[in-house]
Design a protein around this motif. Structure first.
Motif, PDB file in Angstrom:
ATOM      1  N   VAL A 143       0.869  -1.177   0.000  1.00 33.32           N
ATOM      2  CA  VAL A 143       0.000   0.000   0.000  1.00 33.32           C
ATOM      3  C   VAL A 143       0.902   1.222   0.000  1.00 33.32           C
ATOM      4  O   VAL A 143       1.673   1.439   0.930  1.00 33.32           O
ATOM      5  CB  VAL A 143      -0.928   0.035   1.224  1.00 33.32           C
ATOM      6  N   THR A 144       0.843   2.006  -1.067  1.00 32.15           N
ATOM      7  CA  THR A 144       1.679   3.197  -1.212  1.00 32.15           C
ATOM      8  C   THR A 144       0.823   4.445  -1.041  1.00 32.15           C
ATOM      9  O   THR A 144      -0.275   4.542  -1.607  1.00 32.15           O
ATOM     10  CB  THR A 144       2.359   3.219  -2.593  1.00 32.15           C
ATOM     11  N   ILE A 145       1.351   5.412  -0.260  1.00 35.39           N
ATOM     12  CA  ILE A 145       0.648   6.671  -0.009  1.00 35.39           C
ATOM     13  C   ILE A 145       1.295   7.786  -0.835  1.00 35.39           C
ATOM     14  O   ILE A 145       2.514   7.917  -0.883  1.00 35.39           O
ATOM     15  CB  ILE A 145       0.715   7.048   1.483  1.00 35.39           C
ATOM     16  N   ASP A 146       0.462   8.595  -1.495  1.00 34.40           N
ATOM     17  CA  ASP A 146       0.959   9.738  -2.272  1.00 34.40           C
ATOM     18  C   ASP A 146       0.089  10.946  -1.959  1.00 34.40           C
ATOM     19  O   ASP A 146      -1.092  10.969  -2.298  1.00 34.40           O
ATOM     20  CB  ASP A 146       0.928   9.410  -3.767  1.00 34.40           C
ATOM     21  N   ASN A 147       0.677  11.939  -1.312  1.00 30.45           N
ATOM     22  CA  ASN A 147      -0.056  13.162  -1.000  1.00 30.45           C
ATOM     23  C   ASN A 147       0.343  14.319  -1.919  1.00 30.45           C
ATOM     24  O   ASN A 147      -0.050  15.465  -1.676  1.00 30.45           O
ATOM     25  CB  ASN A 147       0.161  13.562   0.461  1.00 30.45           C
ATOM     26  N   LEU A 148       1.136  14.031  -2.968  1.00 30.67           N
ATOM     27  CA  LEU A 148       1.573  15.066  -3.895  1.00 30.67           C
ATOM     28  C   LEU A 148       0.812  15.025  -5.220  1.00 30.67           C
ATOM     29  O   LEU A 148       0.724  16.029  -5.917  1.00 30.67           O
ATOM     30  CB  LEU A 148       3.077  14.911  -4.166  1.00 30.67           C
TER      31      LEU A 148
ATOM     32  N   ALA B 158      -6.078  17.928  -3.408  1.00 30.67           N
ATOM     33  CA  ALA B 158      -7.240  17.802  -2.527  1.00 30.67           C
ATOM     34  C   ALA B 158      -7.413  16.413  -1.929  1.00 30.67           C
ATOM     35  O   ALA B 158      -8.165  16.250  -0.968  1.00 30.67           O
ATOM     36  CB  ALA B 158      -8.513  18.189  -3.287  1.00 30.67           C
ATOM     37  N   HIS B 159      -6.719  15.399  -2.479  1.00 25.00           N
ATOM     38  CA  HIS B 159      -6.949  14.021  -2.053  1.00 25.00           C
ATOM     39  C   HIS B 159      -5.641  13.308  -1.729  1.00 25.00           C
ATOM     40  O   HIS B 159      -4.584  13.663  -2.239  1.00 25.00           O
ATOM     41  CB  HIS B 159      -7.684  13.230  -3.144  1.00 25.00           C
ATOM     42  N   THR B 160      -5.778  12.285  -0.889  1.00 23.71           N
ATOM     43  CA  THR B 160      -4.676  11.353  -0.632  1.00 23.71           C
ATOM     44  C   THR B 160      -4.853  10.158  -1.560  1.00 23.71           C
ATOM     45  O   THR B 160      -5.938   9.585  -1.644  1.00 23.71           O
ATOM     46  CB  THR B 160      -4.688  10.885   0.835  1.00 23.71           C
ATOM     47  N   LEU B 161      -3.774   9.799  -2.263  1.00 21.56           N
ATOM     48  CA  LEU B 161      -3.832   8.670  -3.187  1.00 21.56           C
ATOM     49  C   LEU B 161      -3.307   7.408  -2.506  1.00 21.56           C
ATOM     50  O   LEU B 161      -2.196   7.384  -1.986  1.00 21.56           O
ATOM     51  CB  LEU B 161      -3.001   8.959  -4.438  1.00 21.56           C
ATOM     52  N   LEU B 162      -4.145   6.380  -2.507  1.00 15.36           N
ATOM     53  CA  LEU B 162      -3.731   5.062  -2.027  1.00 15.36           C
ATOM     54  C   LEU B 162      -3.538   4.164  -3.247  1.00 15.36           C
ATOM     55  O   LEU B 162      -4.472   3.969  -4.027  1.00 15.36           O
ATOM     56  CB  LEU B 162      -4.792   4.447  -1.107  1.00 15.36           C
ATOM     57  N   GLN B 163      -2.355   3.634  -3.413  1.00 14.35           N
ATOM     58  CA  GLN B 163      -2.075   2.698  -4.489  1.00 14.35           C
ATOM     59  C   GLN B 163      -1.843   1.321  -3.883  1.00 14.35           C
ATOM     60  O   GLN B 163      -0.899   1.124  -3.125  1.00 14.35           O
ATOM     61  CB  GLN B 163      -0.855   3.156  -5.299  1.00 14.35           C
ATOM     62  N   ILE B 164      -2.729   0.396  -4.216  1.00 11.60           N
ATOM     63  CA  ILE B 164      -2.725  -0.942  -3.610  1.00 11.60           C
ATOM     64  C   ILE B 164      -2.364  -1.965  -4.680  1.00 11.60           C
ATOM     65  O   ILE B 164      -2.918  -1.942  -5.785  1.00 11.60           O
ATOM     66  CB  ILE B 164      -4.105  -1.268  -3.014  1.00 11.60           C
ATOM     67  N   GLN B 165      -1.424  -2.819  -4.349  1.00 15.31           N
ATOM     68  CA  GLN B 165      -1.064  -3.915  -5.250  1.00 15.31           C
ATOM     69  C   GLN B 165      -0.994  -5.203  -4.444  1.00 15.31           C
ATOM     70  O   GLN B 165      -0.327  -5.266  -3.411  1.00 15.31           O
ATOM     71  CB  GLN B 165       0.274  -3.653  -5.934  1.00 15.31           C
ATOM     72  N   CYS B 166      -1.708  -6.224  -4.909  1.00 17.14           N
ATOM     73  CA  CYS B 166      -1.718  -7.496  -4.189  1.00 17.14           C
ATOM     74  C   CYS B 166      -2.161  -8.603  -5.129  1.00 17.14           C
ATOM     75  O   CYS B 166      -2.599  -8.343  -6.251  1.00 17.14           O
ATOM     76  CB  CYS B 166      -2.639  -7.427  -2.969  1.00 17.14           C
TER      77      CYS B 166
ATOM     78  N   GLU C 173      -2.140 -11.484 -14.659  1.00 16.42           N
ATOM     79  CA  GLU C 173      -1.254 -12.561 -14.205  1.00 16.42           C
ATOM     80  C   GLU C 173      -1.424 -12.815 -12.706  1.00 16.42           C
ATOM     81  O   GLU C 173      -0.452 -13.027 -11.978  1.00 16.42           O
ATOM     82  CB  GLU C 173       0.203 -12.244 -14.541  1.00 16.42           C
ATOM     83  N   GLY C 174      -2.687 -12.764 -12.261  1.00 14.73           N
ATOM     84  CA  GLY C 174      -2.989 -13.065 -10.868  1.00 14.73           C
ATOM     85  C   GLY C 174      -2.754 -11.929  -9.901  1.00 14.73           C
ATOM     86  O   GLY C 174      -2.906 -12.094  -8.688  1.00 14.73           O
ATOM     87  N   SER C 175      -2.405 -10.740 -10.409  1.00 15.97           N
ATOM     88  CA  SER C 175      -2.152  -9.580  -9.545  1.00 15.97           C
ATOM     89  C   SER C 175      -3.204  -8.513  -9.810  1.00 15.97           C
ATOM     90  O   SER C 175      -3.723  -8.392 -10.929  1.00 15.97           O
ATOM     91  CB  SER C 175      -0.752  -9.022  -9.808  1.00 15.97           C
ATOM     92  N   ARG C 176      -3.511  -7.747  -8.792  1.00 20.11           N
ATOM     93  CA  ARG C 176      -4.562  -6.724  -8.897  1.00 20.11           C
ATOM     94  C   ARG C 176      -4.029  -5.384  -8.404  1.00 20.11           C
ATOM     95  O   ARG C 176      -3.382  -5.306  -7.352  1.00 20.11           O
ATOM     96  CB  ARG C 176      -5.781  -7.145  -8.077  1.00 20.11           C
TER      97      ARG C 176
ATOM     98  N   LYS D  34      -3.512  -3.743   4.753  1.00 19.71           N
ATOM     99  CA  LYS D  34      -2.690  -4.922   4.513  1.00 19.71           C
ATOM    100  C   LYS D  34      -3.238  -6.135   5.252  1.00 19.71           C
ATOM    101  O   LYS D  34      -3.307  -7.239   4.708  1.00 19.71           O
ATOM    102  CB  LYS D  34      -1.242  -4.657   4.941  1.00 19.71           C
ATOM    103  N   GLU D  35      -3.635  -5.929   6.499  1.00 21.51           N
ATOM    104  CA  GLU D  35      -4.162  -7.043   7.283  1.00 21.51           C
ATOM    105  C   GLU D  35      -5.421  -7.613   6.654  1.00 21.51           C
ATOM    106  O   GLU D  35      -5.603  -8.838   6.581  1.00 21.51           O
ATOM    107  CB  GLU D  35      -4.452  -6.600   8.717  1.00 21.51           C
ATOM    108  N   GLU D  36      -6.293  -6.730   6.157  1.00 22.44           N
ATOM    109  CA  GLU D  36      -7.549  -7.205   5.569  1.00 22.44           C
ATOM    110  C   GLU D  36      -7.325  -7.884   4.229  1.00 22.44           C
ATOM    111  O   GLU D  36      -8.094  -8.764   3.841  1.00 22.44           O
ATOM    112  CB  GLU D  36      -8.534  -6.039   5.407  1.00 22.44           C
ATOM    113  N   MET D  37      -6.278  -7.491   3.514  1.00 20.11           N
ATOM    114  CA  MET D  37      -5.980  -8.165   2.243  1.00 20.11           C
ATOM    115  C   MET D  37      -5.246  -9.483   2.461  1.00 20.11           C
ATOM    116  O   MET D  37      -5.459 -10.448   1.742  1.00 20.11           O
ATOM    117  CB  MET D  37      -5.155  -7.244   1.345  1.00 20.11           C
ATOM    118  N   LEU D  38      -4.380  -9.522   3.486  1.00 18.62           N
ATOM    119  CA  LEU D  38      -3.597 -10.730   3.742  1.00 18.62           C
ATOM    120  C   LEU D  38      -4.392 -11.781   4.506  1.00 18.62           C
ATOM    121  O   LEU D  38      -4.253 -12.974   4.263  1.00 18.62           O
ATOM    122  CB  LEU D  38      -2.337 -10.378   4.535  1.00 18.62           C
ATOM    123  N   HIS D  39      -5.220 -11.341   5.453  1.00 20.51           N
ATOM    124  CA  HIS D  39      -5.917 -12.281   6.332  1.00 20.51           C
ATOM    125  C   HIS D  39      -7.396 -11.928   6.486  1.00 20.51           C
ATOM    126  O   HIS D  39      -7.874 -11.710   7.593  1.00 20.51           O
ATOM    127  CB  HIS D  39      -5.259 -12.302   7.720  1.00 20.51           C
ATOM    128  N   PRO D  40      -8.166 -11.865   5.396  1.00 17.28           N
ATOM    129  CA  PRO D  40      -9.590 -11.553   5.552  1.00 17.28           C
ATOM    130  C   PRO D  40     -10.367 -12.692   6.198  1.00 17.28           C
ATOM    131  O   PRO D  40     -11.450 -12.476   6.726  1.00 17.28           O
ATOM    132  CB  PRO D  40     -10.056 -11.312   4.110  1.00 17.28           C
TER     133      PRO D  40
END
Length: 419
Positions: free
Chosen positions: A240-245, A249-257, A288-291, A319-325
């Motif tokens: 989970v990558t955070i980008d505030n630049l 007006a918004h915080t960008l969350l970039q999720i890869q799993c 290829e199985g990644s989202r 991360k916890e919810e993606m790894l261990h839902p």
């Protein structure tokens, strides 16, 4: 007054078999709407392959590309559309007030009593029939008698809110009688009474079992019945990558799993529970199985997330919810062997959809009979969990004293739950 109510939810089907059906929702916004819509989609056995979310805080536009989780699944699209519309704040004021008044009333609880001869796959067949009828299982008590008969008590609510009618009750019992065939002895449906209160008590979990189920670092445990098979360990990666630049007006969350069943629901559920508003979101197709998921988000007060402790907590939670839902383990319960499955409960009090369906399906495919089953709640220091407990019958193919057989059962159940 706005657009026609018929245009609030549109469903376009693919031109050829295998093409996704596209669900478009265009309505006034409300907190957690994306999560609520995804939950309904999951309840109908659909998988979200791609999605776009856009809202200005007052109005939202959501597009979801969906396919059935099983190719043999028959989806009642008209009923799905009705359910999705019921989750939307209406642009028609009279309907809006009706929805508000209806939404404040808790669903009426009914008790379904099924008495029949035992056979393999019985529990899943009943569960599948209830899902097709849009009945949600809130609690269940399964008891097997010494003469190979089964008494199943299902405490259910009706997503269509029609069980108060004689026709709906008769339809339910007739449907189950057809599913069970010659094995059915009796089927009764009535309002839940004191029987439900007696099922509220949930026997406490042994300390070592609770620790194994609810600890966050499951994959770091070396000797554990939840140990992952080698090809499943790759699932336990997420960033989970955070980008505030990127946005003023918004915080960008970039999720890869790694892609897995109901991933979109898990992400939106976490955002809802953390009071995070999604202004724009793009859910990319699995490659290829990644989202990859990109979310432009705000705090509940409409501001960016800039506090370091808040950012760390949000990333950790996602991360916890993606790894261990979901958590799966096998333990001894006296002389018996017990399969346990746990999932976190939404802050709204709702458990994860179709867990009981998936677990009973996995056990049916393995040819394992369930001696008894129950659903309950367990609280830890930071959240509430829904826990499913199954006492398993010994079988020739899966001797329950064998660690290999136990690992195979856990692995198959986990794979079914996670897709």
């Amino acid at each position: 007054m706005g657009i026609s109510w018929d245009d609030v939810v549109l469903i376009d089907h693919g031109k050829k078999p295998g093409d996704p059906s596209v669900i478009t929702v265009n309505c006034p916004d409300k907190a957690g709407l994306g999560c609520d819509l995804c939950r309904i989609v999951v309840e109908f056995g659909l998988c979200i392959t791609k999605g776009d979310i856009c809202t200005d805080g007052n109005w939202c536009y959501i597009v979801l590309w969906t396919v059935p989780q099983l190719s043999s699944l028959r989806v009642d699209w008209e009923s799905l559309k009705t359910r999705l519309m019921s989750a939307c704040p209406s642009c028609l004021m009279s309907f809006y007030f009706n929805q508000q008044s209806n939404g404040s009333m808790p669903s009426t609880l009914y008790m379904l009593k099924v008495f029949c001869l035992d056979r393999k796959g019985l529990l899943h067949d009943v569960t599948r029939a209830l899902c097709q009828l849009e009945l949600t299982i809130q609690r269940v008590k399964v008891m097997t008698t010494p003469d190979d008969k089964v008494l199943d008590l299902f405490f259910i609510t009706d997503n269509m809110n029609l069980l108060h009618t004689k026709n709906r009750r008769e339809e339910t019992c007739e449907n189950l009688s057809v599913v069970l065939g010659e094995f059915c002895i009796s089927c009764e449906l009535q309002l839940a009474g004191p029987e439900y209160e007696s099922q509220q008590g949930f026997s406490s979990l042994p300390e070592e079992v609770a620790e194994e189920l609810f600890t966050s670092e499951l994959s770091n445990k070396k000797a554990c019945s939840q140990a992952l098979s080698p090809d499943m360990k790759k699932v336990k990666t997420a960033t989970v990558t955070i980008d505030n630049l990127m946005s003023p007006a918004h915080t960008l969350l970039q999720i890869q799993c790694v892609d897995q069943k109901n991933l979109v629901y898990d992400i939106l559920r976490t955002s809802k529970d953390c009071n995070i508003q999604i202004a724009y979101g793009r859910i990319s197709p699995s490659l290829e199985g990644s989202r990859n998921v990109d979310l432009f988000v705000l705090k509940i007060d409409g501001k960016k997330i800039v506090e370091p402790e808040s950012l760390i907590a949000l990333c950790s939670r996602l991360k916890e919810e993606m790894l261990h839902p979901l958590r799966v383990t096998i333990a001894n319960r006296g002389p018996d062997t017990e399969l346990l499955v746990a999932n976190p409960v939404e802050l709204s009090g709702k458990g994860r959809p179709r867990v009981f369906y998936d677990v009973t399906f996995a056990l049916k495919m393995l040819g394992i009979c369930v001696f008894s089953a129950e659903i309950g709640r367990h609280s830890t220091s930071d959240r509430e969990w829904e826990v499913y407990r199954f006492l398993l019958d010994e079988s020739r193919e899966f001797p329950l004293a064998s660690s290999r057989a136990r690992s195979e059962i856990v692995d198959r159940v986990r794979r079914t739950l996670m897709g």
